[in-house]
Write an enzyme that holds these catalytic residues in place. Sequence first.
Site, PDB file in Angstrom:
ATOM      1  N   ASP A  83      35.716  40.884  38.743  1.00 14.69           N
ATOM      2  CA  ASP A  83      36.236  39.393  39.346  1.00 14.69           C
ATOM      3  C   ASP A  83      35.731  38.596  38.661  1.00 14.69           C
ATOM      4  O   ASP A  83      34.588  38.413  37.754  1.00 14.69           O
ATOM      5  CB  ASP A  83      36.339  39.061  40.672  1.00 14.69           C
ATOM      6  N   GLU A 145      33.314  39.886  43.610  1.00 16.40           N
ATOM      7  CA  GLU A 145      31.828  39.813  44.314  1.00 16.40           C
ATOM      8  C   GLU A 145      31.691  38.137  44.144  1.00 16.40           C
ATOM      9  O   GLU A 145      30.444  37.492  44.543  1.00 16.40           O
ATOM     10  CB  GLU A 145      31.343  40.352  42.820  1.00 16.40           C
TER      11      GLU A 145
HETATM   12 ZN   LIG Z   1      28.821  37.958  37.577  1.00 14.96          ZN
END
Ligand SMILES: [Zn+2]
Length: 385
Positions: A83, A145
């Site tokens: 992401d 994340e």
């Molecule tokens: Zn990162």
Amino acid sequence: MPNTALPKLLHMMERLIAEPSVSSVSAEWDQPNVRVIDLLEDWLRNAGFHTEKLAVPKHPGKFNLVASIGSGPDGLVLAGHTDTVPFDQSRWSSDPFTLTEREGRLYGLGSADMKGFFALALEAIRDLDPKKLKQPLVILATADEESSMSGARALAAAQTRLGRHALIGEPTGLRPIRMHKGIAMECIRITGQSGHSSNPSLGNNALDGMSIALAEIIQWRNELMQRYQNPLFEIATPTVNLGHIHGGDNPNRICAQCELHIDIRPLPGMDLETLRGELDARLQQRLQHTGLDIARHSLFGGVPAFETPASAAIVQAAESLTGHSAEAVAFGTEGPFLQQLGMDTIIMGPGSIDQAHQPDEYLDMAQINPGVELIRQLIHRFCLN
Ligand SMILES: [Zn+2]
């Protein structure tokens, strides 16, 4: 590395950047990461890896990918997140989803943080001979994340066995990192009773209570700073920031409710749950005679502090290959969750954290060949020897 290899690497990076995969706690920004996962799965299957696409529970459209080749208990895991953060197109000089080369830099959203790392890892395994593997090599690609870390949390919760050593390729300018602080964000809500300001006995003032709570939190912060220090960090003590407060409505009304948000950054060795328990006990004790109700909840799950011992094989290998001692950084990673899966983990990858989360994010092309070579050397040490 022969220059003929670069077009393939650049093509992979181009494809990864072209698939939007923003993750955000704001629903209007949040996007699935499945198309990035599918690209990686396709390439890794073609490279002879066994792949597993794992849906992240309660996060529709979000997946982790575990791709492995070889077998054995002590494998090496090359990990990264699929992401990116949200972006402000108007502040970009070129399209964030079109990998653009200018003056030795590759611009694109996720070029440094950290889709670029996957292209380097795939380049590094191009000539890998599976028959020579003595320990497995695993490529791990995670979801979310940049927002909730739901991908890494799901792996940790499922106790998914991945390997013994892990490299997370976050942008560190190819310098090894073995420590970071944790993060917790807590909401403290004090509830009393409203009433007319002219007669305090008509209510119970939550703002009065909050002033006691604030003093207690500052006292606690001072004690934490005395108790814990680690000179490897730029800010050598844990921090507690008073970040947001809201309470009451009118000057002539007794304040019925007041809410405070704080940010806690613990050092390695400080456990998030223990800290939350300590905070609760102190506030309850200080406010017990006020008759006010005090409640605390976490604004998100938090990221534990992270430390891999300097003696770990992956730290030693990264230090000897780069010539740099492993350092401590101020940003959080999925490291603590990979550690919970029994892996000694190091953070090291191409690109600079200064460019991450910025318009015109780029990867310095001078980092590509050294980055690929570094990954090859680690594979050689941990999987081929
Ligand atoms: Zn990162």
